[in-house]
Write a protein that holds these residues in place. Sequence first.
Motif, PDB file in Angstrom:
ATOM      1  N   MET A 186       0.826  -1.186   0.000  1.00 24.31           N
ATOM      2  CA  MET A 186       0.000   0.000   0.000  1.00 24.31           C
ATOM      3  C   MET A 186       0.875   1.257   0.000  1.00 24.31           C
ATOM      4  O   MET A 186       0.578   2.206  -0.698  1.00 24.31           O
ATOM      5  CB  MET A 186      -0.931  -0.027   1.208  1.00 24.31           C
ATOM      6  N   HIS A 187       1.949   1.246   0.792  1.00 24.80           N
ATOM      7  CA  HIS A 187       2.839   2.409   0.840  1.00 24.80           C
ATOM      8  C   HIS A 187       3.445   2.683  -0.529  1.00 24.80           C
ATOM      9  O   HIS A 187       3.581   3.838  -0.926  1.00 24.80           O
ATOM     10  CB  HIS A 187       3.950   2.199   1.870  1.00 24.80           C
ATOM     11  N   THR A 188       3.805   1.633  -1.251  1.00 19.80           N
ATOM     12  CA  THR A 188       4.406   1.796  -2.572  1.00 19.80           C
ATOM     13  C   THR A 188       3.410   2.416  -3.550  1.00 19.80           C
ATOM     14  O   THR A 188       3.771   3.294  -4.327  1.00 19.80           O
ATOM     15  CB  THR A 188       4.877   0.431  -3.106  1.00 19.80           C
ATOM     16  N   THR A 189       2.174   1.977  -3.494  1.00 20.55           N
ATOM     17  CA  THR A 189       1.144   2.525  -4.372  1.00 20.55           C
ATOM     18  C   THR A 189       0.926   4.003  -4.094  1.00 20.55           C
ATOM     19  O   THR A 189       0.870   4.816  -5.013  1.00 20.55           O
ATOM     20  CB  THR A 189      -0.179   1.759  -4.182  1.00 20.55           C
ATOM     21  N   PHE A 190       0.817   4.364  -2.828  1.00 22.65           N
ATOM     22  CA  PHE A 190       0.636   5.771  -2.466  1.00 22.65           C
ATOM     23  C   PHE A 190       1.844   6.601  -2.899  1.00 22.65           C
ATOM     24  O   PHE A 190       1.703   7.710  -3.388  1.00 22.65           O
ATOM     25  CB  PHE A 190       0.404   5.912  -0.968  1.00 22.65           C
ATOM     26  N   ARG A 191       3.043   6.064  -2.705  1.00 21.61           N
ATOM     27  CA  ARG A 191       4.256   6.793  -3.080  1.00 21.61           C
ATOM     28  C   ARG A 191       4.299   7.030  -4.583  1.00 21.61           C
ATOM     29  O   ARG A 191       4.651   8.101  -5.051  1.00 21.61           O
ATOM     30  CB  ARG A 191       5.489   6.030  -2.616  1.00 21.61           C
ATOM     31  N   ARG A 192       3.921   6.019  -5.391  1.00 18.56           N
ATOM     32  CA  ARG A 192       3.895   6.169  -6.851  1.00 18.56           C
ATOM     33  C   ARG A 192       2.888   7.234  -7.287  1.00 18.56           C
ATOM     34  O   ARG A 192       3.100   7.927  -8.271  1.00 18.56           O
ATOM     35  CB  ARG A 192       3.550   4.838  -7.522  1.00 18.56           C
ATOM     36  N   GLN A 193       1.782   7.357  -6.567  1.00 25.55           N
ATOM     37  CA  GLN A 193       0.754   8.339  -6.900  1.00 25.55           C
ATOM     38  C   GLN A 193       1.073   9.727  -6.359  1.00 25.55           C
ATOM     39  O   GLN A 193       0.337  10.664  -6.594  1.00 25.55           O
ATOM     40  CB  GLN A 193      -0.597   7.881  -6.357  1.00 25.55           C
ATOM     41  N   GLY A 194       2.147   9.865  -5.618  1.00 26.75           N
ATOM     42  CA  GLY A 194       2.529  11.159  -5.075  1.00 26.75           C
ATOM     43  C   GLY A 194       1.880  11.487  -3.747  1.00 26.75           C
ATOM     44  O   GLY A 194       1.932  12.628  -3.303  1.00 26.75           O
ATOM     45  N   LEU A 195       1.251  10.512  -3.115  1.00 29.33           N
ATOM     46  CA  LEU A 195       0.617  10.733  -1.818  1.00 29.33           C
ATOM     47  C   LEU A 195       1.594  10.376  -0.704  1.00 29.33           C
ATOM     48  O   LEU A 195       1.645   9.234  -0.250  1.00 29.33           O
ATOM     49  CB  LEU A 195      -0.657   9.893  -1.685  1.00 29.33           C
ATOM     50  N   VAL A 196       2.399  11.339  -0.320  1.00 26.85           N
ATOM     51  CA  VAL A 196       3.350  11.160   0.773  1.00 26.85           C
ATOM     52  C   VAL A 196       3.166  12.296   1.771  1.00 26.85           C
ATOM     53  O   VAL A 196       2.691  13.371   1.426  1.00 26.85           O
ATOM     54  CB  VAL A 196       4.813  11.126   0.272  1.00 26.85           C
ATOM     55  N   ARG A 197       3.553  12.025   3.017  1.00 25.50           N
ATOM     56  CA  ARG A 197       3.449  13.056   4.053  1.00 25.50           C
ATOM     57  C   ARG A 197       4.786  13.796   4.129  1.00 25.50           C
ATOM     58  O   ARG A 197       5.784  13.239   4.553  1.00 25.50           O
ATOM     59  CB  ARG A 197       3.121  12.408   5.403  1.00 25.50           C
ATOM     60  N   PRO A 198       4.821  15.064   3.694  1.00 25.51           N
ATOM     61  CA  PRO A 198       6.071  15.817   3.699  1.00 25.51           C
ATOM     62  C   PRO A 198       6.555  16.104   5.113  1.00 25.51           C
ATOM     63  O   PRO A 198       5.772  16.234   6.043  1.00 25.51           O
ATOM     64  CB  PRO A 198       5.726  17.113   2.959  1.00 25.51           C
ATOM     65  N   ARG A 199       7.852  16.192   5.264  1.00 29.02           N
ATOM     66  CA  ARG A 199       8.442  16.449   6.578  1.00 29.02           C
ATOM     67  C   ARG A 199       8.492  17.940   6.912  1.00 29.02           C
ATOM     68  O   ARG A 199       8.464  18.304   8.071  1.00 29.02           O
ATOM     69  CB  ARG A 199       9.857  15.877   6.639  1.00 29.02           C
ATOM     70  N   ASP A 200       8.537  18.798   5.897  1.00 30.20           N
ATOM     71  CA  ASP A 200       8.770  20.220   6.160  1.00 30.20           C
ATOM     72  C   ASP A 200       7.501  21.023   6.435  1.00 30.20           C
ATOM     73  O   ASP A 200       7.550  21.998   7.163  1.00 30.20           O
ATOM     74  CB  ASP A 200       9.535  20.850   4.994  1.00 30.20           C
ATOM     75  N   THR A 201       6.353  20.639   5.897  1.00 28.33           N
ATOM     76  CA  THR A 201       5.144  21.460   6.058  1.00 28.33           C
ATOM     77  C   THR A 201       4.076  20.792   6.915  1.00 28.33           C
ATOM     78  O   THR A 201       2.937  21.223   6.913  1.00 28.33           O
ATOM     79  CB  THR A 201       4.533  21.795   4.680  1.00 28.33           C
ATOM     80  N   ARG A 202       4.445  19.787   7.672  1.00 25.68           N
ATOM     81  CA  ARG A 202       3.441  19.099   8.492  1.00 25.68           C
ATOM     82  C   ARG A 202       3.219  19.822   9.800  1.00 25.68           C
ATOM     83  O   ARG A 202       4.109  20.491  10.312  1.00 25.68           O
ATOM     84  CB  ARG A 202       3.822  17.645   8.732  1.00 25.68           C
ATOM     85  N   LEU A 213      -5.559   7.657   6.797  1.00 21.92           N
ATOM     86  CA  LEU A 213      -4.553   8.184   5.866  1.00 21.92           C
ATOM     87  C   LEU A 213      -3.203   8.369   6.557  1.00 21.92           C
ATOM     88  O   LEU A 213      -2.150   8.199   5.938  1.00 21.92           O
ATOM     89  CB  LEU A 213      -5.026   9.503   5.258  1.00 21.92           C
ATOM     90  N   TRP A 214      -3.209   8.710   7.826  1.00 22.90           N
ATOM     91  CA  TRP A 214      -1.978   8.859   8.592  1.00 22.90           C
ATOM     92  C   TRP A 214      -1.199   7.539   8.589  1.00 22.90           C
ATOM     93  O   TRP A 214       0.011   7.505   8.441  1.00 22.90           O
ATOM     94  CB  TRP A 214      -2.314   9.276  10.009  1.00 22.90           C
ATOM     95  N   ILE A 215      -1.914   6.453   8.724  1.00 26.97           N
ATOM     96  CA  ILE A 215      -1.289   5.136   8.744  1.00 26.97           C
ATOM     97  C   ILE A 215      -0.864   4.704   7.335  1.00 26.97           C
ATOM     98  O   ILE A 215       0.233   4.159   7.150  1.00 26.97           O
ATOM     99  CB  ILE A 215      -2.255   4.089   9.356  1.00 26.97           C
ATOM    100  N   LEU A 216      -1.703   4.969   6.344  1.00 24.73           N
ATOM    101  CA  LEU A 216      -1.448   4.470   4.990  1.00 24.73           C
ATOM    102  C   LEU A 216      -0.455   5.304   4.200  1.00 24.73           C
ATOM    103  O   LEU A 216       0.271   4.758   3.366  1.00 24.73           O
ATOM    104  CB  LEU A 216      -2.761   4.362   4.212  1.00 24.73           C
ATOM    105  N   MET A 217      -0.438   6.614   4.402  1.00 27.25           N
ATOM    106  CA  MET A 217       0.458   7.472   3.627  1.00 27.25           C
ATOM    107  C   MET A 217       1.878   7.383   4.178  1.00 27.25           C
ATOM    108  O   MET A 217       2.103   7.626   5.353  1.00 27.25           O
ATOM    109  CB  MET A 217      -0.006   8.931   3.655  1.00 27.25           C
ATOM    110  N   PRO A 218       2.849   7.049   3.320  1.00 26.02           N
ATOM    111  CA  PRO A 218       4.237   6.958   3.794  1.00 26.02           C
ATOM    112  C   PRO A 218       4.853   8.333   3.992  1.00 26.02           C
ATOM    113  O   PRO A 218       4.413   9.330   3.425  1.00 26.02           O
ATOM    114  CB  PRO A 218       4.940   6.213   2.649  1.00 26.02           C
ATOM    115  N   ASN A 219       5.902   8.389   4.824  1.00 26.31           N
ATOM    116  CA  ASN A 219       6.672   9.605   5.009  1.00 26.31           C
ATOM    117  C   ASN A 219       7.477   9.903   3.753  1.00 26.31           C
ATOM    118  O   ASN A 219       7.890   9.003   3.040  1.00 26.31           O
ATOM    119  CB  ASN A 219       7.649   9.463   6.183  1.00 26.31           C
TER     120      ASN A 219
END
Length: 67
Positions: free
Chosen positions: A1-17, A59-65
């Motif tokens: 699931m993390h790989t799919t989200f990462r490919r789609q651009g759904l990641v949790r950014p470190r700088d604007t969280r 989404l917090w759990i599914l979206m990778p950092n």
Amino acid sequence: MHTTFRRQGLVRPRDTRIIAGVCAGLGRRFGLGPWATRLLFILLLMILPGSQLIVYPILWILMPNEY
């Protein structure tokens, strides 16, 4: 699931969280600023109360950092 989200651009950014980066990640993916996404989240919470309180932790759990 993390790989799919990462490919789609759904990641949790470190700088604007603020809490987990879910709104910032969704905003980045759909071309919105993080504050615009947070405002939309709050407005949706007023219109459909409670639904976002279930979706956000999921989404917090599914979206990778972001690396």
